[in-house]
Scaffold this motif. Structure first.
Motif, PDB file in Angstrom:
ATOM      1  N   VAL A 162       0.858  -1.182   0.000  1.00  0.00           N
ATOM      2  CA  VAL A 162       0.000   0.000   0.000  1.00  0.00           C
ATOM      3  C   VAL A 162       0.894   1.232   0.000  1.00  0.00           C
ATOM      4  CG1 VAL A 162      -1.705   1.320   1.299  1.00  0.00           C
ATOM      5  CG2 VAL A 162      -1.829  -1.181   1.250  1.00  0.00           C
ATOM      6  N   ASN A 163       0.670   2.123  -0.953  1.00  0.00           N
ATOM      7  CA  ASN A 163       1.393   3.393  -0.986  1.00  0.00           C
ATOM      8  C   ASN A 163       0.546   4.417  -0.257  1.00  0.00           C
ATOM      9  OD1 ASN A 163       3.095   5.503  -1.514  1.00  0.00           O
ATOM     10  ND2 ASN A 163       2.911   5.419  -3.745  1.00  0.00           N
ATOM     11  N   PRO A 164       0.895   4.810   0.974  1.00  0.00           N
ATOM     12  CA  PRO A 164       0.002   5.642   1.789  1.00  0.00           C
ATOM     13  C   PRO A 164      -0.223   7.013   1.173  1.00  0.00           C
ATOM     14  CG  PRO A 164       2.179   5.484   2.784  1.00  0.00           C
ATOM     15  CD  PRO A 164       2.166   4.505   1.655  1.00  0.00           C
ATOM     16  N   SER A 165      -1.439   7.514   1.345  1.00  0.00           N
ATOM     17  CA  SER A 165      -1.773   8.844   0.828  1.00  0.00           C
ATOM     18  C   SER A 165      -2.593   9.645   1.825  1.00  0.00           C
ATOM     19  CB  SER A 165      -2.531   8.723  -0.497  1.00  0.00           C
ATOM     20  OG  SER A 165      -3.716   7.967  -0.343  1.00  0.00           O
ATOM     21  N   GLY A 166      -2.683   9.184   3.058  1.00  0.00           N
ATOM     22  CA  GLY A 166      -3.417   9.919   4.080  1.00  0.00           C
ATOM     23  C   GLY A 166      -2.677  11.162   4.520  1.00  0.00           C
ATOM     24  N   ARG A 167      -3.408  12.133   5.030  1.00  0.00           N
ATOM     25  CA  ARG A 167      -2.815  13.378   5.526  1.00  0.00           C
ATOM     26  C   ARG A 167      -3.356  13.673   6.924  1.00  0.00           C
ATOM     27  NH1 ARG A 167      -0.170  11.830   2.126  1.00  0.00           N
ATOM     28  NH2 ARG A 167       0.428  12.823   0.152  1.00  0.00           N
ATOM     29  N   GLY A 209       1.843  14.636   5.275  1.00  0.00           N
ATOM     30  CA  GLY A 209       1.850  13.199   5.048  1.00  0.00           C
ATOM     31  C   GLY A 209       2.811  12.850   3.930  1.00  0.00           C
ATOM     32  N   LEU A 210       3.558  11.775   4.112  1.00  0.00           N
ATOM     33  CA  LEU A 210       4.503  11.319   3.093  1.00  0.00           C
ATOM     34  C   LEU A 210       4.028  10.011   2.490  1.00  0.00           C
ATOM     35  CD1 LEU A 210       7.882  12.000   4.957  1.00  0.00           C
ATOM     36  CD2 LEU A 210       6.592  13.523   3.452  1.00  0.00           C
ATOM     37  N   SER A 211       4.670   9.628   1.403  1.00  0.00           N
ATOM     38  CA  SER A 211       4.346   8.368   0.753  1.00  0.00           C
ATOM     39  C   SER A 211       5.619   7.808   0.139  1.00  0.00           C
ATOM     40  CB  SER A 211       3.259   8.564  -0.315  1.00  0.00           C
ATOM     41  OG  SER A 211       3.792   9.208  -1.452  1.00  0.00           O
ATOM     42  N   MET A 369       4.342   9.470   7.299  1.00  0.00           N
ATOM     43  CA  MET A 369       3.521  10.049   8.374  1.00  0.00           C
ATOM     44  C   MET A 369       2.192  10.378   7.747  1.00  0.00           C
ATOM     45  SD  MET A 369       2.783  11.227  11.334  1.00  0.00           S
ATOM     46  CE  MET A 369       4.255  11.314  12.298  1.00  0.00           C
ATOM     47  N   GLY A 370       1.169   9.626   8.080  1.00  0.00           N
ATOM     48  CA  GLY A 370      -0.087   9.800   7.370  1.00  0.00           C
ATOM     49  C   GLY A 370      -1.301   9.729   8.255  1.00  0.00           C
ATOM     50  N   GLY A 371      -2.424   9.663   7.608  1.00  0.00           N
ATOM     51  CA  GLY A 371      -3.703   9.551   8.312  1.00  0.00           C
ATOM     52  C   GLY A 371      -4.482  10.838   8.242  1.00  0.00           C
ATOM     53  N   GLY A 372      -5.601  10.850   7.583  1.00  0.00           N
ATOM     54  CA  GLY A 372      -6.392  12.073   7.611  1.00  0.00           C
ATOM     55  C   GLY A 372      -7.106  12.360   6.333  1.00  0.00           C
ATOM     56  N   LEU A 373      -6.797  13.505   5.711  1.00  0.00           N
ATOM     57  CA  LEU A 373      -7.569  14.020   4.597  1.00  0.00           C
ATOM     58  C   LEU A 373      -7.697  12.986   3.495  1.00  0.00           C
ATOM     59  CD1 LEU A 373      -6.030  17.587   4.281  1.00  0.00           C
ATOM     60  CD2 LEU A 373      -8.148  16.958   5.381  1.00  0.00           C
TER      61      LEU A 373
END
Length: 373
Positions: A162-167, A209-211, A369-373
């Motif tokens: 999974v390539n994270p994309s959360g903010r 957030g990074l990916s 660092m993710g999670g959010g938008l």
């Protein structure tokens, strides 16, 4: 503890946790189970380390020994939701310090001190202070409370499947006495130089957030230098995936009102959209910003649009200053009718021709660092 993936008002933590059998009602895989499925054939060792609340540190030595014998340590810390002090997060579970609860800070420090690469996973109901770990952990994943399939989701991020994309929907504080406060702050609540000996800014800001991909912003354009008090301005920019990995970017539009009859926040998120880009691909993102989005409650308690200069910024977080521009609203102050104003900022995405991958911009994945938008 798989219950930690579930929030305070989940049936498991709200009701079943009070019963003698203390079950979960549904199967909630542990992180160990998920990592085993994600990395078949890998040798995994799990140690408890320490409890959520207990100050007992007797299990930390076992965690340190396991870390010293490992190629990589995944350290999962955070909260166990409950009610009125029965957990570390949830209704009636407040804290005086934003240090990790119990002896978890001591656990993280001991594992980091081994020199073994550490991935820090935070399963939390609130944003804890991470200033002590930044630059020392090889990656930080802010998972919040991801639900019954949370372990699999976390394992997928750790493996790269999974390539994270959360903010981040809130700032992550630096010090333990900081506040997970809003980014909607006036000047004197955001600057420390000449005002305070303490810096109020978060360690990781709202929207951050990074990916495993990297993105660049360019070619900011505004459709007009000025608009009427009931007009619309289009704000456009090109977003390019400069990495060798397909990914998604959350493009964020922030608005600033430098001079107003009421003190305004330094910046305010007024639009965002998530775009998926193949490696090397570019797209043109355009926001339609109506003058109503600049409105606020004035001194006479009426919602108004004031004339003057407004600044806009497109970027990857509330603190990203990649692209900046401005426009003016002309005319008289406009009073908005109650309940009769524009509340959204529509965005359109237009493909741009693929370009050749720049070998200078391709590289290894960054920390997450993710999670959010």
């Amino acid at each position: 503890q798989p219950r930690s993936f579930l929030g305070c008002y989940s049936f498991t933590n709200h009701v079943l946790s009070r019963l003698e059998d203390n079950g979960t009602s549904v199967h909630v895989p542990t992180l160990t189970e998920a990592l085993g499925a994600e990395f078949p054939g890998a040798s995994l060792t799990t140690t408890a380390g320490t409890d959520f609340i207990s100050p007992d540190t007797s299990g930390i030595a076992e965690a340190v020994a396991a870390t010293q014998a490992a190629e990589l340590a995944v350290v999962a810390v955070g909260d166990l939701a409950g009610l009125f002090g029965a957990g570390t997060s949830g209704e009636g579970c407040d804290v005086e310090s934003l240090q990790l609860p119990g002896a978890q800070h001591e656990l993280v420090e001991a594992v980091l001190a081994t020199g073994t690469p550490v991935v820090l996973v935070l399963v939390t109901g609130r944003p804890y202070s991470l200033g002590a770990y930044k630059g020392r952990a090889h990656a930080i994943v802010q998972a919040f409370m991801p639900g019954e399939e949370g372990a699999s989701a976390i394992a997928g991020v750790l493996s790269g499947r999974v390539n994270p994309s959360g903010r981040l929907p809130i700032g992550i504080p630096n010090g333990v006495g900081g506040q997970p406060g809003t980014y909607l702050a006036p000047v004197l609540a955001w600057e420390s130089d000449g005002i305070s000996n303490l810096d109020p800014k978060p360690l990781f800001p709202f929207g951050h957030g990074l990916s495993y991909s990297r993105f660049e912003y360019s070619a900011l354009e505004l459709s007009a230098p000025q608009i009427a008090a009931d007009g619309t301005v289009e704000i456009s920019a090109t977003v390019t995936n400069t990495s060798d990995r397909d990914g998604k970017e959350v493009v964020q539009l922030y608005l600033s009102d430098p001079v107003a009859s009421v003190v305004r926040p330094l910046k305010r998120l007024v639009g965002f959209t998530k775009v998926g880009l193949a490696a090397g691909e570019s797209t043109r993102v355009t926001f339609q910003l109506h003058a109503d989005r600049t409105s606020f409650t004035g001194p006479d308690l009426q919602r108004i649009v004031e004339p003057g200069e407004f600044r806009v910024r497109l970027g990857a977080s509330s603190e990203d200053v990649t692209l900046e521009g401005s426009f003016r609203i002309e005319g008289e102050v406009r009073v908005l009718s109650p309940g009769r104003h524009v509340l959204d900022t529509p965005a359109t995405v237009s493909p741009v021709a693929l370009r050749a991958q720049d070998p200078m911009t391709a590289g290894a994945p960054a920390a997450v660092m993710g999670g959010g938008l």
